[in-house]
Design an enzyme around this catalytic site. Structure first.
Site, PDB file in Angstrom:
ATOM      1  CE  LYS A   9      33.311 106.918  40.190  1.00 43.28           C
ATOM      2  NZ  LYS A   9      32.156 107.762  39.852  1.00 43.28           N
ATOM      3  N   GLY A  21      40.481 125.098  33.765  1.00 44.78           N
ATOM      4  CA  GLY A  21      40.415 124.622  32.393  1.00 44.78           C
ATOM      5  C   GLY A  21      39.703 123.301  32.228  1.00 44.78           C
ATOM      6  CB  VAL A  46      29.945 115.357  35.676  1.00 50.21           C
ATOM      7  CG1 VAL A  46      29.588 116.609  34.879  1.00 50.21           C
ATOM      8  CG2 VAL A  46      29.964 115.669  37.172  1.00 50.21           C
ATOM      9  CG  LEU A  47      25.130 113.073  32.041  1.00 48.83           C
ATOM     10  CD1 LEU A  47      23.727 113.540  31.701  1.00 48.83           C
ATOM     11  CD2 LEU A  47      25.338 111.652  31.564  1.00 48.83           C
ATOM     12  CB  THR A  88      31.914  97.830  33.590  1.00 47.73           C
ATOM     13  OG1 THR A  88      30.854  98.567  34.210  1.00 47.73           O
ATOM     14  CG2 THR A  88      32.983  98.799  33.108  1.00 47.73           C
ATOM     15  CB  ILE A 129      50.337 128.670  34.144  1.00 44.00           C
ATOM     16  CG1 ILE A 129      49.605 129.299  32.940  1.00 44.00           C
ATOM     17  CG2 ILE A 129      50.701 127.210  33.857  1.00 44.00           C
ATOM     18  CD1 ILE A 129      48.278 128.662  32.609  1.00 44.00           C
TER      19      ILE A 129
END
Length: 612
Positions: free
Chosen positions: A405, A284, A443-444, A467, A335
């Protein structure tokens, strides 16, 4: 039309109306006999003189006829009435006669002519002139088939807010030529000059087949105009009727990336997905849902959507069912929380998927800094649960979504992702399943990314928060990221770290400035506020550490890094003790483990070229 020109035109027309009123009155009542003498000339001049006196007295020429009503009509009646009375007085004084019948008839003609002219102006303003005056003067970039289609439909659509007034095109043979009565005023490099000369309020780029680098060059010219810039919808959407040319979209951040999107090896993907059972964790989420959309197109036998949030899973399920109605792909929803090892194992053993795309993760850097134990539970333990269940159920290919990262991590999120990579790489050595990692840049448009934040801040009038002025990031789109995951699964042999060639890193402040300008605002109006680097953030990101570099490009735009050392014993230790540690010591332990096998490197230290 300027005020001065409007006044002159009104005086000329009213003079003609007064002349016509007296002329028609004399012709209808006395045929042409009244026109022969000096009485006609005196009557006309006195009538004209009196009319201008009273029209100025009652401010008839300053009325806003766009909203005219009974009050304005009474003004015309009073002006015409007193004009006729004064004319009658002058007739008596100068000619010793009053032409009652002619003056009465002239009064009615004047009221009709002058009143009708104002009414016609109002109707024209409402139905014709308004449709142009209230529209934004638009420049269409590209005078080819797409550009001319845009102009034709904009001219025909009276309800659209855009009206084309000029083209810009690099084809010199079209310069100074008119297409649908719209001139081609110059080349792409002339966009700023054209925008100023034609008072442009909106720019539409109608070049659907142009490459990203050239499109970015065009946007840089548009930025200089400080005019809102939009892009023609995709041709397939126009052809299928999903969108019209009047529904031009705003410039997105992905349009500003100076590279073309990744080209997929469809044959290899079909072999790995078609008629197979595919499971997506985090189905999702931004990346997970896009993976589902792309996987669905390759017609797996069964697609399992696994996620923790019921609303997001329901949303992607309904979207897939609606978009791909009639396709023989079974969609299954589960789920489940990946931290629940028992539930994950049960699901894997029941469905026995051929391919698993593991996209479930906590990814928000500041939130994970404040909650390191949750990063361990979800990103490390959750990944271990899914990986072990995949191995025991005989999954053929397992692809984990990671982050740049994770390289020389300075944040809890990055460190937890690096430990998750270690778990996956360790599992590749212990299992017959092919375990692999895909690393993304930023990710845009993904949830929590900087671009949606910038857009909201611009819509609210600013300021846009950045920042640090020197902060740079690698960016990719959601479809690119998802395509890389799918392609990696088809190319994987086991233990690789796949990376997309994301071009040159982008300065965050430049991205913010371009989005502000292309939205039709100025930087001074919106403003940019520097908030300072947040805990765990770096000024730049790396994509591979030195000991991971592999000098082979396995696919256009996709590179692979080699497996690095894994410290599975230490990872197991932190998994056992993390509930007992305070947040700060837990953060220090995470970073120490994540960076034990890495050596800092920037992208310039990594060979990412087609000649590598």
């Amino acid at each position: 039309m300027g005020y001065r020109k409007k006044m002159i035109l009104t005086f000329v027309l009213d003079s003609l109306f007064i002349l016509a009123a007296i002329f028609l009155s004399s012709v209808l009542l006395y045929e042409f006999t009244f026109l022969a003498g000096s009485l006609f000339f005196i009557t006309f001049m006195m009538n004209l003189f009196a009319f201008y006196i009273f029209s100025f007295a009652y401010r008839l020429h300053k009325k806003t006829w766009k909203y005219a009503g009974m009050k304005e009509m009474l003004t015309i009646l009073k002006t015409a009435g007193f004009t006729i009375l004064v004319t009658a007085v002058f007739q008596q004084l100068l000619m010793d006669v009053i032409t009652y019948r002619i003056l009465i008839a002239a009064f009615f003609f004047q009221v009709v002519f002058i009143g009708s002219s104002r009414l016609c102006w109002r109707l024209a303003k409402d139905n014709f002139i308004k449709s142009y005056a209230d529209k934004k003067r638009t420049m269409v970039v590209g005078a080819g088939s797409a550009g001319t289609m845009v102009v034709r439909q904009l001219q025909q659509n009276r309800h659209c807010e855009l009206i084309p007034v000029t083209f810009a095109d690099d084809d010199v043979t079209k310069h100074h030529v008119e297409i649908y009565n719209i001139p081609v005023a110059g080349s792409i490099k002339d966009i700023p000059k054209i925008a100023k000369a034609y008072q442009i309020e909106n720019i539409v780029v109608a070049l659907p087949s142009i490459d990203k680098r050239r499109l970015n060059e065009i946007f840089q010219e548009c930025v200089k105009t400080k005019v809102k810039t939009q892009v023609l919808p995709m041709l397939e959407d126009l052809v299928t009727g999903k969108r019209s040319v009047s529904q031009c979209r705003d410039v997105e951040a992905e349009d500003l990336l100076e590279r073309d999107p990744i080209a997929l090896d469809y044959e290899a993907i079909e072999t790995s997905i078609t008629d197979k059972v595919v499971l997506v964790t985090g189905a999702g989420g931004s990346i997970g849902s896009e993976i589902c959309r792309q996987v669905f197109r390759f017609k797996p036998d069964q697609l399992i959507l696994l996620g923790h949030g019921e609303n997001s899973i329901y949303t992607i399920e309904m979207e897939l069912l609606e978009m791909y109605e009639g396709q023989r792909v079974e969609i299954v929803t589960e789920i489940a929380d990946i931290q629940d090892a028992g539930k994950i194992s049960t699901i894997m053993n029941y469905y026995k998927p051929d391919v698993v795309y593991h996209a479930a993760a906590h990814k928000h850097v500041p939130l994970m800094e404040r909650n390191p134990e949750e990063a361990i539970k979800n990103n490390v333990i959750g990944t271990r649960n899914v990986a072990e269940a995949s191995s025991s159920s005989g999954v053929g290919s397992f692809v984990m979504v990671s982050s740049d990262k994770a390289v020389h991590a300075t944040s809890v999120m990055g460190a937890s992702k690096r430990l998750a990579e270690m778990v996956v790489q360790h599992m590749n050595k212990e299992s017959t399943t092919s375990f692999n990692v895909v690393r993304f840049g930023n990710v845009l448009e993904s949830r929590g990314s900087v671009i949606p934040l910038f857009k909201k801040q611009i819509q609210k009038g600013g300021p846009v928060t950045v920042t640090h002025p020197d902060m740079v990031r690698y960016f990719m789109t959601i479809p690119e990221a998802s395509s890389l995951v799918i392609q990696a699964g088809s190319l994987a042999k086991g233990g690789e770290i796949f990376v997309l060639d994301m071009g040159q890193p982008v300065k965050i402040i430049d991205l913010a400035k371009n989005l502000i300008k292309l939205s039709g605002h100025s930087i001074d109006d919106i403003g940019i506020k520097f908030t300072g680097i947040r805990h765990g953030e770096k000024l730049y990101e790396e994509i591979l550490s030195k000991n991971e570099v592999h000098n082979q490009q396995i696919h256009p735009k996709i590179y692979v890094g080699t497996s690095s050392n894994t410290f599975i014993t230490e990872i197991e230790e932190i998994v056992k003790i993390y509930p007992l540690h305070d947040k700060e010591s837990l953060r220090e332990k995470l970073l120490e483990l994540a960076n034990r096998d890495s050596t800092t490197t920037r992208k310039e230290d990594v060979i990412l070229s087609a000649e590598a």
